[in-house]
Design a protein around this motif. Structure first.
Motif, PDB file in Angstrom:
ATOM      1  N   GLU A  37       0.857  -1.191   0.000  1.00 21.16           N
ATOM      2  CA  GLU A  37       0.000   0.000   0.000  1.00 21.16           C
ATOM      3  C   GLU A  37       0.891   1.238   0.000  1.00 21.16           C
ATOM      4  O   GLU A  37       1.921   1.250   0.665  1.00 21.16           O
ATOM      5  N   TYR A  39       0.440   5.433   0.579  1.00 19.51           N
ATOM      6  CA  TYR A  39      -0.429   6.568   0.899  1.00 19.51           C
ATOM      7  C   TYR A  39       0.349   7.855   0.749  1.00 19.51           C
ATOM      8  O   TYR A  39       1.442   7.984   1.307  1.00 19.51           O
ATOM      9  N   THR A  80      -2.598   5.895  -3.082  1.00 24.70           N
ATOM     10  CA  THR A  80      -3.778   6.555  -2.538  1.00 24.70           C
ATOM     11  C   THR A  80      -3.423   7.991  -2.179  1.00 24.70           C
ATOM     12  O   THR A  80      -2.613   8.229  -1.282  1.00 24.70           O
ATOM     13  N   PHE A  82      -4.584  11.538  -0.685  1.00 30.89           N
ATOM     14  CA  PHE A  82      -5.677  11.982   0.182  1.00 30.89           C
ATOM     15  C   PHE A  82      -5.365  13.290   0.902  1.00 30.89           C
ATOM     16  O   PHE A  82      -4.227  13.753   0.922  1.00 30.89           O
ATOM     17  N   GLU A 314     -11.776  10.117  -3.716  1.00 32.74           N
ATOM     18  CA  GLU A 314     -11.774   8.654  -3.641  1.00 32.74           C
ATOM     19  C   GLU A 314     -10.638   8.156  -2.761  1.00 32.74           C
ATOM     20  O   GLU A 314     -10.801   7.232  -1.955  1.00 32.74           O
ATOM     21  N   GLY A 315      -9.473   8.791  -2.894  1.00 35.58           N
ATOM     22  CA  GLY A 315      -8.319   8.412  -2.076  1.00 35.58           C
ATOM     23  C   GLY A 315      -8.588   8.673  -0.605  1.00 35.58           C
ATOM     24  O   GLY A 315      -8.214   7.880   0.266  1.00 35.58           O
ATOM     25  N   LYS A 318     -10.699   5.987   0.977  1.00 39.17           N
ATOM     26  CA  LYS A 318      -9.892   4.785   1.216  1.00 39.17           C
ATOM     27  C   LYS A 318      -8.972   4.971   2.422  1.00 39.17           C
ATOM     28  O   LYS A 318      -8.865   4.097   3.292  1.00 39.17           O
ATOM     29  N   ALA A 319      -8.325   6.124   2.482  1.00 43.51           N
ATOM     30  CA  ALA A 319      -7.394   6.407   3.584  1.00 43.51           C
ATOM     31  C   ALA A 319      -8.157   6.446   4.909  1.00 43.51           C
ATOM     32  O   ALA A 319      -7.667   5.979   5.942  1.00 43.51           O
TER      33      ALA A 319
END
Ligand code: ATP
Ligand code: MG
Length: 340
Positions: A37, A39, A80, A82, A314-315, A318-319
């Motif tokens: 993953e 971020y 991701t 965010f 969207e990120g 998810k975060a």
């Protein structure tokens, strides 16, 4: 699990220091497919710790930073992206971690110390600013990050995070590691860990105004390269020149893959007979080659800001899911999960 967390403050557009210190590494790590993953956070809440009076600047620059991310080739299908302020778990974690750190420990942080001096806070340091290393610990641990790719100025923040993790696990872990201890990931080259500014100052930084931005057009880039600090004792072309502290050569080390040519130029410059104008022209070509594709990709996204905001939204969802899960684990370990 191998997990990356890193980010930038939306206090301006991103510059070459960000690029060599962190962005270029992030893209490499993204494309290595070695991470489970990744971020990448736009740290607007952290930006507000020294921009509380100018929230519009922070808001505007969220899009700028996102465009720079997409420009350098971060791929929303692989990472991701965010926005920090939209993840409540980060602020809850910060509140709990604050009890594990002393004020004097925060005051000893060399990066924070330097920034306090630079911003002339003197005795009126915002509490939020002094505590931002704690909020960074929350950001990193909320995603179980194992790897944090950043520039050298972030070393004290990673140390602080590791201390908090150890203290938390000792106090609340009951023999288990509830929080993950992260490793810092610095660029291998010293020059890239802390790229100096155009003016020769130790660090290219938005706050110091000595930057080449990723979004600068060719003309602006050319003008900035012309003004770059070189060697003040190198007056006539035939004079022997110094390459230490000569920003033009530092940038060649950071950006030019043709090491043999750069070494030849360094020798020639030191011997005398190689003019600054020539070296700068060579550097300009190297930088233009780096920046052109970034600028072009950025332009494509600039035409569709709604699509960029959608990527961030969207990120962020998810975060938020991930950070909420980690927060639940933390609260359970602290035995403050009364209604479960
Ligand atoms: P500000 O002045 O708002 O603090 P900044 O230019 O210092 O802006 P940050 O958003 O604080 O940028 O830093 C984001 C990331 O970029 C961090 O990982 C930091 O280490 C890295 N970075 C920033 N400037 C440089 C630089 N000159 N060289 C290498 N890395 C850098
Ligand atoms: Mg900074």
């Amino acid at each position: 699990m191998k997990i990356i967390l890193t980010g930038d403050r939306p206090t301006g557009k991103l510059h070459l220091g960000h690029y060599v210190g962190s962005l270029r590494e992030r893209v490499k790590l993204q494309n290595s497919n070695e991470f489970d993953e990744i971020y990448i956070m736009i740290a607007d809440a952290q930006a507000l710790t020294d921009h509380a009076g100018t929230p519009a600047t922070v808001r505007e620059n969220i899009l700028n930073v996102a465009l720079d991310y997409l420009g350098v080739g971060l791929d929303p299908n692989k990472v991701t992206l965010f926005i920090q302020s939209q993840i409540p778990a980060l602020f809850e974690l910060t509140a709990y971690y604050m009890n594990l750190v002393t004020v004097s420990r925060l005051e000893r942080n060399p990066t924070v110390k330097a920034e306090i001096a630079q911003k002339n806070f003197e005795t009126s340091i915002p509490a939020g600013f002094l505590c931002y290393p704690i909020s960074q610990a929350a950001d990193i641990t909320a995603f179980d990050a194992t790897c944090v790719p950043v520039g050298e100025d972030q070393t004290p923040m990673l140390e602080q995070t590791r201390e908090i993790v150890r203290k938390f696990n000792d106090l609340y872990g009951n023999g288990e590691n509830i929080l993950v201890e992260p490793d810092i990931f610095l660029p291998t080259s010293n020059v890239c860990r802390r790229l100096p500014g155009l003016d020769g100052k130790a660090k290219m930084s938005k706050t110091l105004g000595n930057c080449i931005y990723l979004s600068d057009d060719s003309d602006t880039l050319a003008k900035k390269v012309q003004t770059m600090y070189t060697d003040p004792t190198h007056i006539k072309v035939t004079d022997p020149g110094h390459i230490e502290g000569n920003v033009v050569f530092t940038y060649l080390d950071a950006f030019c893959d043709d090491v043999a040519t750069v070494n030849e130029m360094k020798e020639h410059y030191q011997r005398g007979g190689l003019g600054d104008v020539k070296v700068k022209k060579f550097l300009l070509n190297v930088l233009e080659e780096t920046l052109k594709p970034i600028r072009e990709r950025r332009k494509q996204y600039e035409n569709d800001p709604a699509a960029v905001m959608k990527i961030l939204q969207e990120g962020t969802i998810k975060a938020n899911d991930k950070a909420s899960t980690v927060l639940a684990r933390v609260k359970k370990a602290m035995k403050i999960n009364y209604f479960e």
